[in-house]
Design an enzyme around this catalytic site. Structure first.
Site, PDB file in Angstrom:
ATOM      1  N   HIS A 130       0.868  -1.201   0.000  1.00 31.69           N
ATOM      2  CA  HIS A 130       0.000   0.000   0.000  1.00 31.69           C
ATOM      3  C   HIS A 130       0.897   1.242   0.000  1.00 31.69           C
ATOM      4  O   HIS A 130       0.930   2.004   0.964  1.00 31.69           O
ATOM      5  CB  HIS A 130      -0.913  -0.032   1.228  1.00 31.69           C
ATOM      6  CG  HIS A 130      -2.097   0.879   1.132  1.00 31.69           C
ATOM      7  ND1 HIS A 130      -2.335   1.701   0.043  1.00 31.69           N
ATOM      8  CD2 HIS A 130      -3.129   1.115   2.002  1.00 31.69           C
ATOM      9  CE1 HIS A 130      -3.451   2.383   0.250  1.00 31.69           C
ATOM     10  NE2 HIS A 130      -3.944   2.047   1.427  1.00 31.69           N
ATOM     11  N   GLN A 133      -0.368   4.939   0.870  1.00 29.26           N
ATOM     12  CA  GLN A 133      -0.627   5.129   2.296  1.00 29.26           C
ATOM     13  C   GLN A 133       0.660   5.506   3.026  1.00 29.26           C
ATOM     14  O   GLN A 133       0.684   6.426   3.847  1.00 29.26           O
ATOM     15  CB  GLN A 133      -1.186   3.819   2.881  1.00 29.26           C
ATOM     16  CG  GLN A 133      -1.431   3.879   4.373  1.00 29.26           C
ATOM     17  CD  GLN A 133      -2.554   4.836   4.726  1.00 29.26           C
ATOM     18  OE1 GLN A 133      -3.639   4.765   4.164  1.00 29.26           O
ATOM     19  NE2 GLN A 133      -2.302   5.746   5.658  1.00 29.26           N
TER      20      GLN A 133
HETATM   21  N1   CP Z   1      -6.397   3.767   4.172  1.00 23.81           N
HETATM   22  C1   CP Z   1      -7.072   3.490   3.056  1.00 23.81           C
HETATM   23  O1   CP Z   1      -6.519   3.127   2.014  1.00 23.81           O
HETATM   24  O2   CP Z   1      -8.426   3.684   3.157  1.00 23.81           O
HETATM   25  P1   CP Z   1      -9.535   3.279   2.092  1.00 23.81           P
HETATM   26  O3   CP Z   1      -9.637   1.787   2.084  1.00 23.81           O
HETATM   27  O4   CP Z   1     -10.789   3.928   2.607  1.00 23.81           O
HETATM   28  O5   CP Z   1      -9.143   3.795   0.744  1.00 23.81           O
HETATM   29  N1  NVA Z   2      -4.907  -3.809   5.466  1.00 19.90           N
HETATM   30  C1  NVA Z   2      -6.148  -3.192   5.087  1.00 19.90           C
HETATM   31  C2  NVA Z   2      -5.928  -1.777   4.669  1.00 19.90           C
HETATM   32  C3  NVA Z   2      -7.162  -1.032   4.266  1.00 19.90           C
HETATM   33  C4  NVA Z   2      -6.863   0.353   3.799  1.00 19.90           C
HETATM   34  C5  NVA Z   2      -6.793  -4.012   3.972  1.00 19.90           C
HETATM   35  O1  NVA Z   2      -6.077  -4.453   3.082  1.00 19.90           O
HETATM   36  O2  NVA Z   2      -8.006  -4.188   4.006  1.00 19.90           O
END
Ligand code: CP
Ligand code: NVA
Length: 306
Positions: A130, A133
């Site tokens: 991610h 983020q």
């Molecule tokens: N933190 C994040 O990526 O949030 P969302 O899943 O709401 O995009």
């Molecule tokens: N680890 C979580 C992050 C969400 C933003 C997921 O993958 O669902």
């Protein structure tokens, strides 16, 4: 710097430059200085195979404020959902638009888009990474702590996408990172290896373990994420049992530095990975962190598509 598929593809300098631009764009945004010439006439396609609040809205607003256009493409509503290949999707979309942001399951799908498309590809979350983020997180840490070197971030909980990218991001910018997960839920070994190598260059300390109390000692930042990421909902019962000792509560927070901040990528599940007392308490910076998604992603968009 063509894509943002994984932070491992970016050098420390590229990350730091992007963060600097994010700070500038945030300043401009707060002071009514418009920057809608930066991506004038550019379009971003946003493919989502999973739910999103922050990523979807912040990317859409980012494109608007930069003078560009964005389109939400639910994976189920485009032919990708009916079996058109990732490669053909990449080659087709490259003829229409200037960039693609994708949130999906497999990291290899994002890599394939980048391999077959001729436009920048941005990873908006996969099962293993991610990166957007983490750029927002680094911006937030810098705002609160003023520097990366000598700062220690502790991640407690599931060794998931957020944890993998945090390892790489922190190590690249020279911030110490200590991770505590239950056995069997560790970060992936590839991300750990990348982080260890990056740490050798940056001087950061990377530590991987299982004891949350040990990990939070002297932490400047305590970070957690959901125990039930998108795609593992069927494991909820088992996971809640395994992860309970990893809950970030006031007792665990009290073992970090007194001025430690609490971070969470959100969405949060109070009573599970974090108590209300902590996430809604004075040490929590989670909404500044969420806001920085907008500023950090604008910087990514400008760097890749500008
Ligand atoms: N933190 C994040 O990526 O949030 P969302 O899943 O709401 O995009
Ligand atoms: N680890 C979580 C992050 C969400 C933003 C997921 O993958 O669902």
């Amino acid at each position: 710097m063509k894509h943002l598929v994984c932070l491992s593809d970016w050098s420390s300098d590229e990350i730091l430059e992007t963060l600097k631009l994010a700070d500038q764009l945030k300043y401009e945004n707060k002071n009514g200085i418009r920057h809608n010439h930066l991506l004038k006439g550019k379009s971003l396609g946003m493919i989502f195979s999973k739910s999103s609040t922050r990523t979807r809205v912040s990317f859409e607003v980012a494109m608007y404020q930069l003078g560009g256009y964005s389109m939400f493409l639910s994976a189920n509503d485009i032919q990708l959902g009916r079996g058109e290949t990732v490669a053909d999707t990449a080659r087709t979309l490259s003829r229409y638009i200037d960039g693609i942001m994708i949130r999906t399951f497999k990291q290899s799908d994002v890599e394939e888009l980048a391999a077959f498309g001729t436009i920048p590809i941005i990873n908006g979350l996969t099962d293993s990474q991610h990166p957007c983020q983490i750029l927002a997180d680094l911006q937030t840490v810098k705002e609160y702590k003023g520097k990366f070197k000598g700062i220690k971030l502790t991640y407690v909980g599931d060794g998931n996408n957020v944890a993998n990218s945090l390892l790489i991001g922190c190590a690249k910018v020279g911030m110490d990172i200590s991770v505590a997960t239950p056995k069997g839920y560790e970060c992936d070994s590839k991300s750990i290896d990348v982080a260890m190598k990056a740490a050798q260059e940056s001087g950061a300390k990377v530590s991987i373990g299982y004891d949350p109390y040990e990990a939070v000692k002297d932490a400047d930042v305590v970070y957690t994420d959901t125990w039930i990421s998108m795609g593992v909902e069927s494991e909820k019962e088992e996971r809640v049992k395994v992860f309970m000792p990893y809950q970030v509560n006031s007792e665990l927070m009290s073992k970090a530095k007194p001025d430690a901040i609490f971070m969470h990528c959100l969405p949060a599940y109070r009573g599970y990975e974090v108590t209300s007392e902590v996430i809604d308490g004075p040490q929590s910076v989670v909404f500044d962190e969420a806001e920085n998604r907008l500023h950090a992603q604008k910087a990514v968009l400008v760097k890749l598509m500008g």
